[in-house]
Scaffold this motif. Sequence first.
Motif, short mmCIF file in Angstrom:
data_model
loop_
_atom_site.label_atom_id
_atom_site.label_comp_id
_atom_site.label_asym_id
_atom_site.label_seq_id
_atom_site.Cartn_x
_atom_site.Cartn_y
_atom_site.Cartn_z
N TRP A 1 80.07 40.35 -81.08
CA TRP A 1 81.32 40.51 -81.82
C TRP A 1 81.49 42.07 -82.06
O TRP A 1 80.62 42.64 -81.89
CB TRP A 1 81.36 39.93 -83.39
N ALA A 2 82.87 42.44 -82.00
CA ALA A 2 82.96 43.71 -82.15
C ALA A 2 84.27 43.92 -83.08
O ALA A 2 85.07 43.04 -83.26
CB ALA A 2 83.71 44.31 -80.78
N ALA A 3 84.54 44.97 -84.00
CA ALA A 3 85.30 45.10 -85.03
C ALA A 3 85.44 46.49 -85.26
O ALA A 3 84.52 47.40 -85.02
CB ALA A 3 84.86 44.28 -86.30
N ARG A 4 86.32 46.76 -86.08
CA ARG A 4 86.63 48.05 -86.64
C ARG A 4 86.41 48.31 -87.90
O ARG A 4 85.76 47.51 -88.60
CB ARG A 4 88.20 48.57 -86.33
N ASP A 5 86.51 49.59 -88.62
CA ASP A 5 86.05 50.09 -89.70
C ASP A 5 86.45 49.36 -90.83
O ASP A 5 87.67 48.89 -90.76
CB ASP A 5 86.43 51.50 -89.90
N TYR B 1 84.56 53.87 -86.64
CA TYR B 1 85.86 53.57 -86.20
C TYR B 1 85.68 51.98 -85.33
O TYR B 1 86.26 50.93 -85.52
CB TYR B 1 86.31 54.22 -85.02
N LEU B 2 84.40 51.92 -84.45
CA LEU B 2 84.14 50.56 -83.89
C LEU B 2 82.92 50.42 -83.94
O LEU B 2 81.91 51.16 -83.82
CB LEU B 2 84.64 50.49 -82.36
N TRP B 3 82.34 48.96 -84.26
CA TRP B 3 81.18 48.77 -84.19
C TRP B 3 81.00 47.32 -83.72
O TRP B 3 81.84 46.55 -83.39
CB TRP B 3 80.41 48.53 -85.63
#
Length: 465
Positions: A7-11, A78-80
């Motif tokens: 999965w990828a998401a922002r702050d 910012y992105l993780w």
Amino acid sequence: MGERTEWAARDGKTVEVDYPSPARTVVLTVTVDGLEEITVLAGGADGTELHRGKGAWSVLVPPERQKGLRRITVRGVYLWQLRLHDPAEAAEPTGRAAGDGPRVLVHPGGTAVVDVEHYTSADDKQLFRLVRHTAAGGREVLATSERYGRLNRSNDWTLLLEGPQVLVVEQGERWSVTGRPADMPPPSTETVRYGVGDRDEKFEWPDWTRPALLEVETAEEPNWRSVRLDLRDLIGRSLDHGSVHVSTRHGVQRLLLQAEPGQAVIGPIRVGVSGARARWRLELLPIEEARELADRADGVGIDVLAYTGPPAVLRVWMLAESWSYLTVRSGDRRIRVSRSRPQEWCGAMPIGGPAGPQGPTPIGVDGTDRWRLEVVPLAVVPAFDRKLAGQGCEVVRWTGAPGRLTVATGGGNRVTATVLDERLKPLGTATTYGRRRHEPVELPSGSLVAVETGGVDQRWRLVVR
């Protein structure tokens, strides 16, 4: 694993994690770029804080914890990315495993040694971290390094693995983990510790009021590597040595642990060993085990000697055939040579006196090559009866009429001149930095003057009025 694993998401966003079915233990990793500090929360944006720190993070999630770790939020970057890893599909560190970014490795059991290397050539901030997870939820950092700017270099560690273990490379630009059979050391005791590779040891120092010895024996390694020892007290404060580099080509070495009566309540000392690829031994010994210094002693590298004679002068020589450094210390007195030429005279300082409750006078030597210590009686100390110029550490005798002593130096370094009687009791001290003025000290006729500088090349001048 067959199900969704990334999965990828922002702050500040929350990810709903779909754990595998049927339920089984997995490793959850949170990946970020660089060294940003992140906060990981369970249960949503207002949930429980799981972790706060630089860079990536991981956790071992058995089935019973998966309900509580279903909603994961990360703040500060910012992105993780979040990934699930199945330990059953992980490689074993029996050969060489290499990669970029997160990776799970499983050591199935038994004993093995792994060599870990991290290479970086990036222009920005980079972090490497290898951790070990336990079934109870613990997370132990085994190897870590930070790099800033363009640095084309590598860091390496050697670790001893005993029993089943789950290892996770949480972050790293270019890394490798190479396993090899373990040459097992003998069992450790209360005062003797054996090990392989990088490891922390704790010693009980029962009497901080008396000095002690730390004996170090390392196996010789290629390219004359050195093993680093980091000495700290129980609360993490660095001891007098701080970090010491012990050459593997000099065999058994001994470090002086200075007495710290005011810190007896702190208790044990911690010794961190790093840079060792092979076996080593650490042993805590009483100061009485030190080599006796009678009139002259030759040595190499790091050692401790004990002097039990009357007040005298210690002369120090460097016997190396190439560039080297040397530090000799006894109590508060020290001779330090940072860049010695071959066969060089390094200086002199007073030592000795009647043995008190602390035992003999310990002399600690820290060098990279061969050296010589020589004890000479006070009767042969060089005399002066007018102003005197010299360099480095020296002991001289004033034979003129009583006067007042000042010391001067042309450079900006510190020079100290201490007036002593025949028992080496201080009568006064004059200290200067460069041309800085100071108050004169009384100089009785026949008294000794011990000059201490920060290096053998530092010049000084004694003036008596």
